[in-house]
Each structure stands twice: as structure tokens, then as C-alpha cells.
Design a protein around this motif. Structure first.
Motif, PDB file in Angstrom:
ATOM      1  N   GLY A 132       2.824  -2.097  -0.042  1.00  0.00           N
ATOM      2  CA  GLY A 132       1.694  -2.918  -0.467  1.00  0.00           C
ATOM      3  C   GLY A 132       2.015  -3.740  -1.704  1.00  0.00           C
ATOM      4  O   GLY A 132       1.577  -4.889  -1.831  1.00  0.00           O
ATOM      5  N   ALA A 133       2.775  -3.148  -2.628  1.00  0.00           N
ATOM      6  CA  ALA A 133       3.168  -3.886  -3.834  1.00  0.00           C
ATOM      7  C   ALA A 133       4.036  -5.089  -3.483  1.00  0.00           C
ATOM      8  O   ALA A 133       3.894  -6.175  -4.075  1.00  0.00           O
TER       9      ALA A 133
ATOM     10  N   MET B  73      -4.419  -0.544  -6.624  1.00  0.00           N
ATOM     11  CA  MET B  73      -3.133  -0.928  -6.038  1.00  0.00           C
ATOM     12  C   MET B  73      -3.333  -1.320  -4.577  1.00  0.00           C
ATOM     13  O   MET B  73      -4.057  -0.658  -3.840  1.00  0.00           O
ATOM     14  N   ILE B  74      -2.693  -2.395  -4.158  1.00  0.00           N
ATOM     15  CA  ILE B  74      -2.754  -2.844  -2.775  1.00  0.00           C
ATOM     16  C   ILE B  74      -1.949  -1.890  -1.892  1.00  0.00           C
ATOM     17  O   ILE B  74      -0.830  -1.507  -2.225  1.00  0.00           O
ATOM     18  N   GLN B  75      -2.533  -1.522  -0.755  1.00  0.00           N
ATOM     19  CA  GLN B  75      -1.882  -0.607   0.173  1.00  0.00           C
ATOM     20  C   GLN B  75      -1.547  -1.314   1.480  1.00  0.00           C
ATOM     21  O   GLN B  75      -2.368  -2.064   2.015  1.00  0.00           O
ATOM     22  N   SER B  76      -0.343  -1.067   1.975  1.00  0.00           N
ATOM     23  CA  SER B  76       0.007  -1.517   3.315  1.00  0.00           C
ATOM     24  C   SER B  76      -0.599  -0.550   4.332  1.00  0.00           C
ATOM     25  O   SER B  76      -1.005   0.560   3.983  1.00  0.00           O
ATOM     26  N   MET B  77      -0.665  -0.961   5.589  1.00  0.00           N
ATOM     27  CA  MET B  77      -1.134  -0.060   6.635  1.00  0.00           C
ATOM     28  C   MET B  77       0.012   0.578   7.410  1.00  0.00           C
ATOM     29  O   MET B  77      -0.213   1.335   8.355  1.00  0.00           O
ATOM     30  N   THR B  78       1.241   0.292   7.028  1.00  0.00           N
ATOM     31  CA  THR B  78       2.408   0.804   7.737  1.00  0.00           C
ATOM     32  C   THR B  78       3.103   1.880   6.906  1.00  0.00           C
ATOM     33  O   THR B  78       3.334   1.685   5.715  1.00  0.00           O
ATOM     34  N   GLY B  79       3.411   2.998   7.556  1.00  0.00           N
ATOM     35  CA  GLY B  79       4.103   4.064   6.843  1.00  0.00           C
ATOM     36  C   GLY B  79       4.396   5.247   7.734  1.00  0.00           C
ATOM     37  O   GLY B  79       3.874   5.364   8.854  1.00  0.00           O
ATOM     38  N   TYR B  80       5.239   6.115   7.224  1.00  0.00           N
ATOM     39  CA  TYR B  80       5.624   7.333   7.957  1.00  0.00           C
ATOM     40  C   TYR B  80       5.834   8.448   6.950  1.00  0.00           C
ATOM     41  O   TYR B  80       6.340   8.227   5.847  1.00  0.00           O
TER      42      TYR B  80
END
Length: 288
Positions: free
Chosen positions: A150-151, A1-8
Motif C-alpha cells: 500500500g505504501a 496508512m494505505i493498505q493494498s488488497m493483495t497479500g499472502y
């Protein structure tokens, strides 16, 4: 699965020393950049937390904040140290004899004296296990959030790739006619410039111009790069750097296509491809 680098993500739990809170914030970065803001009394937890984060996060700038809020249960464990009070009383008496005019100690002064207020011994192992649990919980939440974004990023990039593929397939049949028309124009201009006496020179110049206008190789490379982007998106994982490289290659081929375009239709298509590639590159910058 593609992951973003932004999150909390955040997690908290009560401990004998107060309420333990842990926050994770991640944003874009070329590499894995970890920043820990840990209260001094919890500094021993940092190596364990760092190990847990590195095992789950491959790329991005991540800030981890860990702090302790005092609670009633923590305050209930405080008491006065009788021995420290006796020592302070003796010191105050001795100081009073040395300085007869000095003001006596106030209660606030006594309570601030080191060792007068005793706290229950800290259970370091208990705090360590609690911090591990909070970090794992927060990491689960952070990874899930990065996965959801990411999705969405993967879907956006997939749409741009599909549009690029349709444009490439649409111009492929136009290439022979565009090259033939280009050849006719070049022949006419050369005959006007050189006259009809030097047919061999004209054929040589035409062959040179036609070779520069041939874009079959660029079209095939575009097809190959687009197929690779789709494969990487489907495979998932830490694909950001790979996708960034592919976006650069797509941009290179689009620029070459624009420079060799032999007709307005091919030129317009190359310009549209460059716009789509730039949109892909913007999204790729957010991918782990």
C-alpha cells in the motif's frame, strides 16, 4: 496508512492432533469476500476465524485455508478398542455361521471397522486457542504485507498527482491568451459568414463561444480534487472507494477540459491529464 488488497501469509503449529496449518490469501475485490476452506474435523473453528478476519480486513477477496497434518504424536495416541474388537469378533462368527463359504476378515478390514481404532479425546478448547493464535499471527503478517504494498501504491499515486498538478499550474497562465486568440478567430469567421451588418449577432455568438471555451472552473475543480486525493492518501485507512470516486471526478474534469480546449497546448495538456488519471485509477483498484 494505505493498505493494498493483495497479500499472502501462513502460520503453523504442532497440536496433540497433528500439525495445524493456516493460510491467508487476499486479492482485489469491490467488497469484503471471505472464503473458508476448513477441514471437516476443524469446521467448528470457522466462526472464530471469521470474526478475527472481519475485525482486521475491510475489503478484498480473502481465502482462508485451515488443515491438519497427522504427526507422530497424533499417531501415538491411537490404540485398539478392546470392546469394539470383541463385538466385531462376535459379528464375524455369526456371519461365518450364516455364510460358511465366506472369506475371514483380514487385518486391514478390522482396522477400518468404525470404532476399532480409538484416538485420544480431542481437546477442542486447546485447538480453538491454537487456531486463534495462528490466525492472529497470520493476520499480522498479511496486514504488514498489504501495508508495504500500500505504501508503494500511495507513492505511485502521489507522483501522478504531483505531475497532474504541475500540468494544471502550467496551463493556467495560458488560458487568457488562448481564449483571446480563440475569440479573434471566431470573430473573423463570423464576419466572413454574416458580414459586418449584424454586429449584435456577432457579439452574441462570440459571447456564447467564449463561455464554452472558458476552462477556469475546470481548472479550479481539478485543483480541489487533487488536493483531496493528497489528503486521503495522507490520512490512510480504508480509502480505496474514496480514491476511486475521486479518480472518476478527475477523469470527468479532464474530459471537459479536452472538449473546451481553445488551443493545441490546452488540448495536449488535457490528453496528458487523462493518461495520468487512468494510471491513477489502475493503482486505486488495488487499494483497500
Amino acid at each position: 496508512m494505505i493498505q493494498s488488497m493483495t497479500g499472502y501469509a501462513a502460520a503453523l503449529a504442532d497440536s496433540p492432533r497433528g500439525r495445524l496449518s493456516l493460510e491467508l490469501r487476499s486479492v482485489n475485490s469491490r467488497f469484503l469476500d471471505l472464503q473458508f476452506r476448513v477441514a471437516d474435523e476443524l469446521r467448528a473453528l470457522e466462526p472464530v476465524l471469521r470474526e478475527l478476519v472481519v475485525a482486521r480486513i475491510a475489503r478484498g477477496k480473502l481465502d482462508c485455508r485451515v488443515y491438519l497434518n497427522d504427526s507422530d504424536s497424533a499417531a501415538a495416541g491411537e490404540r485398539l478398542n478392546a470392546q469394539a474388537l470383541e463385538r466385531l469378533k462376535a459379528l464375524a462368527a455369526e456371519a461365518g455361521r450364516a455364510f460358511p463359504g465366506a472369506a475371514p476378515l483380514r487385518v486391514a478390514d478390522v482396522l477400518r471397522w468404525p470404532g476399532v481404532v480409538a484416538t485420544a479425546p480431542a481437546d477442542e478448547e486447546r485447538m480453538l486457542e491454537l487456531a486463534r493464535g495462528l490466525c492472529r499471527k497470520a493476520l499480522d503478517e498479511l496486514v504488514a504485507a498489504r501495508g508495504r504494498e500500500g505504501a508503494k501504491l500511495s507513492a505511485v499515486i502521489g507522483e501522478r498527482v504531483a505531475t497532474m498538478r504541475s500540468r494544471v499550474e502550467a496551463i493556467a497562465p495560458l488560458v487568457p491568451d488562448a481564449v483571446a486568440l480563440y475569440k479573434t478567430k471566431i470573430t473573423e469567421r463570423l464576419r466572413e459568414a454574416l458580414g459586418s451588418a449584424d454586429d449584435e449577432r456577432i457579439r452574441t455568438e462570440i459571447a456564447l463561444f467564449i463561455s464554452k471555451a472558458d476552462i477556469d472552473e475546470e481548472i479550479e475543480r481539478l485543483r480541489a480534487h487533487l488536493a483531496e486525493v493528497e489528503r486521503v492518501l495522507q490520512k490512510g485507512g480504508a480509502a480505496g472507494k474514496r480514491l476511486d470516486f475521486l479518480a472518476q471526478e478527475l477523469n470527468r474534469e479532464a474530459n471537459t477540459l479536452a472538449s473546451k480546449a481553445a488551443s493545441p497546448a490546452l488540448s495536449d495538456c488535457a490528453l496528458e491529464l487523462k493518461v495520468l488519471v487512468e494510471q491513477i485509477r489502475e493503482q486505486v483498484q488495488n487499494i483497500e
